[in-house]
Design a protein around this motif. Structure first.
Motif, PDB file in Angstrom:
ATOM      1  N   VAL A  22      -5.029  -0.221   9.175  1.00  0.00           N
ATOM      2  CA  VAL A  22      -3.844   0.420   8.210  1.00  0.00           C
ATOM      3  C   VAL A  22      -4.266  -0.907   7.332  1.00  0.00           C
ATOM      4  O   VAL A  22      -4.295  -2.271   8.055  1.00  0.00           O
ATOM      5  CB  VAL A  22      -2.254   0.238   8.618  1.00  0.00           C
ATOM      6  N   ILE A  23      -4.316  -0.845   6.386  1.00  0.00           N
ATOM      7  CA  ILE A  23      -4.449  -2.360   5.435  1.00  0.00           C
ATOM      8  C   ILE A  23      -3.381  -2.581   4.420  1.00  0.00           C
ATOM      9  O   ILE A  23      -3.019  -1.485   3.783  1.00  0.00           O
ATOM     10  CB  ILE A  23      -5.754  -1.897   4.727  1.00  0.00           C
ATOM     11  N   GLY A  24      -2.924  -3.587   4.490  1.00  0.00           N
ATOM     12  CA  GLY A  24      -1.549  -3.943   3.512  1.00  0.00           C
ATOM     13  C   GLY A  24      -1.987  -5.646   2.899  1.00  0.00           C
ATOM     14  O   GLY A  24      -3.245  -5.791   2.937  1.00  0.00           O
ATOM     15  N   VAL A  25      -1.836  -5.082   2.068  1.00  0.00           N
ATOM     16  CA  VAL A  25      -1.578  -5.844   0.308  1.00  0.00           C
ATOM     17  C   VAL A  25      -0.531  -6.547   0.367  1.00  0.00           C
ATOM     18  O   VAL A  25       0.813  -6.088  -0.336  1.00  0.00           O
ATOM     19  CB  VAL A  25      -1.760  -5.838  -0.903  1.00  0.00           C
ATOM     20  N   ALA A  54       4.854  -6.683  -1.085  1.00  0.00           N
ATOM     21  CA  ALA A  54       3.616  -5.994  -0.049  1.00  0.00           C
ATOM     22  C   ALA A  54       3.716  -4.515  -0.148  1.00  0.00           C
ATOM     23  O   ALA A  54       4.750  -4.212  -0.450  1.00  0.00           O
ATOM     24  CB  ALA A  54       3.722  -6.462   1.226  1.00  0.00           C
ATOM     25  N   GLY A  55       2.961  -3.794  -0.059  1.00  0.00           N
ATOM     26  CA  GLY A  55       2.876  -3.087   0.312  1.00  0.00           C
ATOM     27  C   GLY A  55       1.518  -2.251   1.053  1.00  0.00           C
ATOM     28  O   GLY A  55       0.878  -3.345   1.599  1.00  0.00           O
ATOM     29  N   HIS A  56       1.047  -1.033   1.297  1.00  0.00           N
ATOM     30  CA  HIS A  56      -0.262  -0.163   1.492  1.00  0.00           C
ATOM     31  C   HIS A  56      -0.615   0.187   0.764  1.00  0.00           C
ATOM     32  O   HIS A  56      -1.032   0.892  -0.482  1.00  0.00           O
ATOM     33  CB  HIS A  56       0.363   0.436   3.131  1.00  0.00           C
ATOM     34  N   GLU A  72       3.249  -4.780 -10.190  1.00  0.00           N
ATOM     35  CA  GLU A  72       3.584  -3.792 -10.970  1.00  0.00           C
ATOM     36  C   GLU A  72       5.100  -2.936 -10.502  1.00  0.00           C
ATOM     37  O   GLU A  72       6.426  -3.175 -11.276  1.00  0.00           O
ATOM     38  CB  GLU A  72       3.337  -2.867 -12.018  1.00  0.00           C
ATOM     39  N   GLU A  73       4.643  -2.538  -9.265  1.00  0.00           N
ATOM     40  CA  GLU A  73       6.048  -1.329  -8.471  1.00  0.00           C
ATOM     41  C   GLU A  73       6.715  -2.097  -8.024  1.00  0.00           C
ATOM     42  O   GLU A  73       8.112  -2.107  -8.536  1.00  0.00           O
ATOM     43  CB  GLU A  73       5.200  -0.277  -8.180  1.00  0.00           C
ATOM     44  N   GLU A  74       7.014  -3.255  -7.715  1.00  0.00           N
ATOM     45  CA  GLU A  74       7.448  -4.340  -6.761  1.00  0.00           C
ATOM     46  C   GLU A  74       8.853  -4.988  -7.770  1.00  0.00           C
ATOM     47  O   GLU A  74       9.486  -5.120  -7.562  1.00  0.00           O
ATOM     48  CB  GLU A  74       7.290  -4.528  -6.060  1.00  0.00           C
ATOM     49  N   LEU A  75       7.682  -6.258  -8.761  1.00  0.00           N
ATOM     50  CA  LEU A  75       7.623  -7.008  -9.750  1.00  0.00           C
ATOM     51  C   LEU A  75       7.904  -6.856 -11.231  1.00  0.00           C
ATOM     52  O   LEU A  75       8.370  -7.448 -11.717  1.00  0.00           O
ATOM     53  CB  LEU A  75       7.534  -8.361  -9.393  1.00  0.00           C
ATOM     54  N   GLY A  76       7.461  -5.445 -11.907  1.00  0.00           N
ATOM     55  CA  GLY A  76       7.359  -5.693 -12.983  1.00  0.00           C
ATOM     56  C   GLY A  76       6.259  -6.098 -13.648  1.00  0.00           C
ATOM     57  O   GLY A  76       6.095  -6.304 -15.313  1.00  0.00           O
ATOM     58  N   SER A 100      -3.477  -1.503  14.673  1.00  0.00           N
ATOM     59  CA  SER A 100      -4.109  -2.762  14.088  1.00  0.00           C
ATOM     60  C   SER A 100      -3.749  -2.961  12.800  1.00  0.00           C
ATOM     61  O   SER A 100      -4.171  -1.360  12.148  1.00  0.00           O
ATOM     62  CB  SER A 100      -5.691  -2.770  14.091  1.00  0.00           C
ATOM     63  N   ARG A 101      -3.495  -3.721  12.188  1.00  0.00           N
ATOM     64  CA  ARG A 101      -3.483  -3.752  10.879  1.00  0.00           C
ATOM     65  C   ARG A 101      -4.093  -4.759   9.859  1.00  0.00           C
ATOM     66  O   ARG A 101      -4.055  -5.639  10.647  1.00  0.00           O
ATOM     67  CB  ARG A 101      -2.022  -3.821  10.469  1.00  0.00           C
ATOM     68  N   LEU A 102      -5.052  -4.680   8.424  1.00  0.00           N
ATOM     69  CA  LEU A 102      -5.556  -5.759   8.139  1.00  0.00           C
ATOM     70  C   LEU A 102      -4.493  -6.006   7.216  1.00  0.00           C
ATOM     71  O   LEU A 102      -4.472  -5.372   6.222  1.00  0.00           O
ATOM     72  CB  LEU A 102      -6.856  -5.627   8.043  1.00  0.00           C
ATOM     73  N   GLN A 103      -3.786  -7.098   7.254  1.00  0.00           N
ATOM     74  CA  GLN A 103      -2.617  -7.656   5.931  1.00  0.00           C
ATOM     75  C   GLN A 103      -3.942  -9.181   5.046  1.00  0.00           C
ATOM     76  O   GLN A 103      -4.030  -9.859   5.537  1.00  0.00           O
ATOM     77  CB  GLN A 103      -1.699  -8.134   6.639  1.00  0.00           C
ATOM     78  N   LEU A 104      -3.456  -8.489   4.131  1.00  0.00           N
ATOM     79  CA  LEU A 104      -4.809  -9.433   2.959  1.00  0.00           C
ATOM     80  C   LEU A 104      -3.522 -10.049   2.589  1.00  0.00           C
ATOM     81  O   LEU A 104      -2.889  -9.459   1.783  1.00  0.00           O
ATOM     82  CB  LEU A 104      -5.369  -8.655   2.746  1.00  0.00           C
TER      83      LEU A 104
END
Length: 163
Positions: A22-25, A54-56, A72-76, A100-104
């Protein structure tokens, strides 16, 4: 079997076969020595905890596009994909679901617009926290870990994995 295969420590309950990540940004906005965190609400993970915006990653989307979209979605705010700088990659084994998650973690070189809470249904409030003081006790643990590694100049780390 190669030599590396003989030294793997199996993760209990992990599926066999190649890993599925799962990729998180995560957006690391720092201004005047303070980092922007949001208090999560109405979420299935870390309710009422502080966390970076953050999001996926979604299907058919690059990690850069994903981070720009989430900003854009969360902070404008608008961030050009070329203005995103990767600060840290965290390979996280989630104790809650065993995935397993890759958090970037990215910072923008530039952005346009004013930071605002554009998802009040998912984020109770946004607040700037000093990086040189302790972050709130109720900050998502892997966020605290990643911010400390970023401050130490470390580009990659792992948490949750057996030793």
């Amino acid at each position: 079997m190669n030599r590396a295969d003989t030294h793997r420590t199996p993760v209990p309950g992990a599926p066999a076969g190649p890993p599925t990540l799962v990729i998180g940004v995560h957006l690391v906005l720092v201004e005047d020595g303070r980092v922007l965190l949001g208090r999560r609400r109405n979420t299935s993970y870390a309710e009422n905890h502080w966390h970076t915006p953050a999001g996926h990653m979604e299907p058919n989307e690059s990690v850069l596009r994903s981070m720009a979209r989430e900003a854009e979605e969360e902070l404008g705010i608008t961030i050009a994909e070329d203005d995103l700088v990767l600060l840290h990659a965290l390979h996280h084994l989630d104790a809650d679901d065993g995935r397993s998650r890759l958090q970037l973690f990215f910072r923008p070189a530039h952005y346009q617009g004013q930071v605002a809470n554009r998802e009040p249904d998912k984020c109770h409030e946004l607040r700037w926290w000093p990086l040189d003081d302790a972050l709130p006790d109720d900050t998502v643990p892997y966020t605290v870990h990643a911010l400390a590694k970023i401050a130490a100049g470390r580009a990659v780390s792992a948490v949750g994995w057996p030793a």
